[in-house]
Design an enzyme around this catalytic site. Structure first.
Site, PDB file in Angstrom:
ATOM      1  N   HIS A 148       0.836  -1.213   0.000  1.00 57.75           N
ATOM      2  CA  HIS A 148       0.000   0.000   0.000  1.00 57.75           C
ATOM      3  C   HIS A 148       0.872   1.264   0.000  1.00 57.75           C
ATOM      4  O   HIS A 148       0.505   2.284   0.588  1.00 57.75           O
ATOM      5  CB  HIS A 148      -0.989  -0.002   1.168  1.00 57.75           C
ATOM      6  CG  HIS A 148      -2.112  -0.981   0.954  1.00 57.75           C
ATOM      7  ND1 HIS A 148      -3.219  -0.683   0.186  1.00 57.75           N
ATOM      8  CD2 HIS A 148      -2.276  -2.268   1.351  1.00 57.75           C
ATOM      9  CE1 HIS A 148      -4.025  -1.738   0.151  1.00 57.75           C
ATOM     10  NE2 HIS A 148      -3.467  -2.719   0.843  1.00 57.75           N
ATOM     11  N   THR A 149       2.014   1.155  -0.635  1.00 55.24           N
ATOM     12  CA  THR A 149       2.897   2.317  -0.786  1.00 55.24           C
ATOM     13  C   THR A 149       2.868   2.843  -2.221  1.00 55.24           C
ATOM     14  O   THR A 149       3.222   3.990  -2.461  1.00 55.24           O
ATOM     15  CB  THR A 149       4.350   1.919  -0.460  1.00 55.24           C
ATOM     16  OG1 THR A 149       4.655   0.730  -1.196  1.00 55.24           O
ATOM     17  CG2 THR A 149       4.541   1.650   1.020  1.00 55.24           C
ATOM     18  N   ASP A 150       2.459   1.999  -3.177  1.00 52.09           N
ATOM     19  CA  ASP A 150       2.599   2.394  -4.592  1.00 52.09           C
ATOM     20  C   ASP A 150       1.800   3.651  -4.928  1.00 52.09           C
ATOM     21  O   ASP A 150       2.305   4.569  -5.568  1.00 52.09           O
ATOM     22  CB  ASP A 150       2.289   1.231  -5.558  1.00 52.09           C
ATOM     23  CG  ASP A 150       0.905   0.612  -5.444  1.00 52.09           C
ATOM     24  OD1 ASP A 150       0.186   0.916  -4.471  1.00 52.09           O
ATOM     25  OD2 ASP A 150       0.548  -0.182  -6.334  1.00 52.09           O
TER      26      ASP A 150
ATOM     27  N   SER B 280     -10.641 -19.334 -22.818  1.00 41.89           N
ATOM     28  CA  SER B 280      -9.827 -19.614 -21.626  1.00 41.89           C
ATOM     29  C   SER B 280      -9.842 -21.121 -21.402  1.00 41.89           C
ATOM     30  O   SER B 280     -10.843 -21.776 -21.721  1.00 41.89           O
ATOM     31  CB  SER B 280     -10.441 -18.890 -20.424  1.00 41.89           C
ATOM     32  OG  SER B 280     -10.122 -19.549 -19.237  1.00 41.89           O
TER      33      SER B 280
ATOM     34  N   GLY C 124      -4.171 -12.580  -4.212  1.00 43.12           N
ATOM     35  CA  GLY C 124      -3.175 -11.562  -3.867  1.00 43.12           C
ATOM     36  C   GLY C 124      -1.866 -11.744  -4.609  1.00 43.12           C
ATOM     37  O   GLY C 124      -0.850 -11.150  -4.250  1.00 43.12           O
TER      38      GLY C 124
ATOM     39  N   SER D 295      -1.601 -11.259  -7.996  1.00 41.09           N
ATOM     40  CA  SER D 295      -1.680 -10.458  -9.225  1.00 41.09           C
ATOM     41  C   SER D 295      -2.116 -11.208 -10.463  1.00 41.09           C
ATOM     42  O   SER D 295      -1.550 -11.027 -11.546  1.00 41.09           O
ATOM     43  CB  SER D 295      -0.322  -9.837  -9.547  1.00 41.09           C
ATOM     44  OG  SER D 295      -0.169  -8.709  -8.825  1.00 41.09           O
TER      45      SER D 295
ATOM     46  N   ASP E  69       1.804  -3.993  -9.341  1.00 37.56           N
ATOM     47  CA  ASP E  69       1.740  -5.329  -9.955  1.00 37.56           C
ATOM     48  C   ASP E  69       2.259  -5.297 -11.390  1.00 37.56           C
ATOM     49  O   ASP E  69       3.067  -6.141 -11.795  1.00 37.56           O
ATOM     50  CB  ASP E  69       0.295  -5.847  -9.928  1.00 37.56           C
ATOM     51  CG  ASP E  69      -0.297  -5.796  -8.529  1.00 37.56           C
ATOM     52  OD1 ASP E  69       0.489  -5.672  -7.578  1.00 37.56           O
ATOM     53  OD2 ASP E  69      -1.524  -5.864  -8.394  1.00 37.56           O
TER      54      ASP E  69
ATOM     55  N   TYR F 238     -10.401  -1.174  -0.669  1.00 37.59           N
ATOM     56  CA  TYR F 238      -9.152  -0.691  -1.253  1.00 37.59           C
ATOM     57  C   TYR F 238      -9.278   0.806  -1.579  1.00 37.59           C
ATOM     58  O   TYR F 238      -8.396   1.604  -1.230  1.00 37.59           O
ATOM     59  CB  TYR F 238      -8.828  -1.512  -2.509  1.00 37.59           C
ATOM     60  CG  TYR F 238      -7.497  -1.185  -3.137  1.00 37.59           C
ATOM     61  CD1 TYR F 238      -6.351  -1.901  -2.811  1.00 37.59           C
ATOM     62  CD2 TYR F 238      -7.379  -0.141  -4.062  1.00 37.59           C
ATOM     63  CE1 TYR F 238      -5.122  -1.597  -3.387  1.00 37.59           C
ATOM     64  CE2 TYR F 238      -6.160   0.170  -4.640  1.00 37.59           C
ATOM     65  CZ  TYR F 238      -5.041  -0.556  -4.310  1.00 37.59           C
ATOM     66  OH  TYR F 238      -3.826  -0.258  -4.879  1.00 37.59           O
TER      67      TYR F 238
HETATM   68  C1  GLA Z   1      -2.945  -4.536  -4.910  1.00 40.54           C
HETATM   69  C2  GLA Z   1      -2.828  -3.432  -5.952  1.00 40.54           C
HETATM   70  C3  GLA Z   1      -1.449  -2.793  -5.942  1.00 40.54           C
HETATM   71  C4  GLA Z   1      -1.004  -2.407  -4.533  1.00 40.54           C
HETATM   72  C5  GLA Z   1      -1.250  -3.554  -3.555  1.00 40.54           C
HETATM   73  C6  GLA Z   1      -0.978  -3.153  -2.131  1.00 40.54           C
HETATM   74  O1  GLA Z   1      -2.128  -5.611  -5.257  1.00 40.54           O
HETATM   75  O2  GLA Z   1      -3.080  -3.963  -7.235  1.00 40.54           O
HETATM   76  O3  GLA Z   1      -1.438  -1.684  -6.800  1.00 40.54           O
HETATM   77  O4  GLA Z   1      -1.612  -1.230  -4.111  1.00 40.54           O
HETATM   78  O5  GLA Z   1      -2.583  -4.036  -3.635  1.00 40.54           O
HETATM   79  O6  GLA Z   1       0.389  -2.907  -1.966  1.00 40.54           O
END
Ligand code: GLA
Length: 378
Positions: free
Chosen positions: A42-44, A75, A131, A133, A179, A227
């Protein structure tokens, strides 16, 4: 790719399936990995720092151009979908997994690409909603395949942009750029230090391990409200301090000039940036990462409030097993944890025993290795 499978197995498998579905050979095959964030959560979207690495689980795409202006998506795991004409592609018009593909198409057209008919087949070993991506693996693999096939000449930053616009503007998940940047820029055996203020990246050899991912199987999508709520609170905190982003804030300012929820959110971001740098310094100098990874989890749990019971339980088990560090990864409220320094078999045994005492699904642990970023494989 799944464990034990070679690159050429993966290419033959998807090529054969593509031929069964369409009656043609694909023009090419590409793959994009999932990612684990070692630290920097949660820094991006706060102009901060993060240290992700790519894993050997991939979204693979086989693609062929079509004469007619149609987008046909298949798919190996979900029902297919097709749209004719492609000019009907716009935000809100498409749901489910094809929205991520269509979002890339839309972002490329918006950037000036002359739309072209396509058929494509997606196969993925990145578990969705975990989580790791899966969404960005899908958008990046799609963007890279179209970029290569039609020789659009987009560089890494532009691919990140296209994939990010697909997810945030087309699908409507207000995510940051962690991500996509990780998946495009990753290098085998390394983590990627990303500075979201200066937009610079550097590779950091990742020699600690074993690196184990634990999928709690608790699903959560970033398109849901929590989020966006965290992003809003971070914006309010930086506005209250008079900064463009929380990257400029100091811990002292946060502790003296903010209070309540905004103080907790901002404290997580400011201390997390410092933990990323201390982890990078330790990895570069070969010294211990200390408490940084565990501290990141505590901060996400207590100050940012994005953990959940299952993630906290996995981190406690890891701590009891003598881990170097363990923490939740990604947006939170479910998904996966990363555990450093515990053998996967031992960790799974201890998880089985701890979770058998409570109702619910047993989390699954698997070892990962820092891997290459998105690329053409066939
Ligand atoms: C998800 C979002 C990212 C990032 C993370 C938390 O993965 O897609 O952009 O904010 O949460 O770090």
């Amino acid at each position: 790719m799944k464990n034990g499978q070679t690159l050429s197995d993966e290419v033959s498998k998807i090529t054969d399936r593509f031929a069964e579905l369409t009656g043609h050979q694909p023009d090419g095959v590409w793959e994009a990995p999932g990612r684990v964030n070692l630290i920097g959560e949660h820094t991006d979207y706060n102009g901060g720092l993060a240290l992700p690495f790519a894993i050997e689980r991939h979204t693979t795409i086989a693609l062929r151009s079509l004469e007619q202006a149609e987008l046909r998506c298949f798919s190996t795991d979900y029902p297919g979908w097709s749209l004719n004409p492609v000019s009907a592609i716009r935000p809100g018009a498409i749901d489910g997994w094809p929205a991520y593909v269509a979002g890339v198409f839309w972002a490329l057209v918006d950037k000036g690409w002359e739309p072209h008919g396509l058929e494509l087949l997606i196969s993925s070993s990145v578990p969705s909603g975990s989580g790791l991506s899966s969404s960005a693996a899908l958008t990046v693999s799609t963007a890279m395949s179209i970029n290569d096939r039609f020789e659009l000449g987009l560089g890494q930053d532009e691919l990140v942009d296209i994939a990010h616009r697909a997810e945030s503007e087309f699908v409507g998940a207000p995510v940051g750029r962690l991500d996509q940047t990780a998946i495009v820029g990753a290098r085998a055996s390394n983590a990627l230090l990303i500075d979201f203020e200066s937009h610079s990246i550097s590779h950091v050899p990742l020699k600690i391990g074993p690196l184990v991912v634990v999928d709690t199987k608790v699903k959560h999508a970033n398109v849901e409200g929590d989020y966006a709520q965290r992003r809003l609170e971070c914006e309010q905190a930086s506005n209250a301090l008079g900064y463009a982003s929380l990257r400029s804030a100091t811990l002292e300012e946060v502790e003296t000039r903010l209070s309540g929820t905004l103080q907790r959110r901002a404290r997580h971001v400011v201390t997390e940036n410092a933990r990323v740098m201390s982890t990078v310094d330790a990895l570069r100098s070969g010294t211990s990462v200390g408490d940084a990874i565990f501290a990141s989890h505590r901060s996400l749990r207590d100050d940012f409030e994005v953990s959940c019971f299952e993630l906290d339980a996995v981190v406690s088990v890891a701590e009891r097993c003598g881990a170097i560090g363990a923490r939740m990864v990604g947006g939170g409220f479910g998904g996966s944890a990363v555990v450093v320094g515990v053998e996967v078999e031992l960790l799974q045994r201890e998880i089985d025993s701890a979770f058998s005492k409570v109702a619910g699904v047993i989390p699954e642990a698997f070892e990962v290795k820092p891997s290459a970023g998105a690329r053409r494989i066939g």
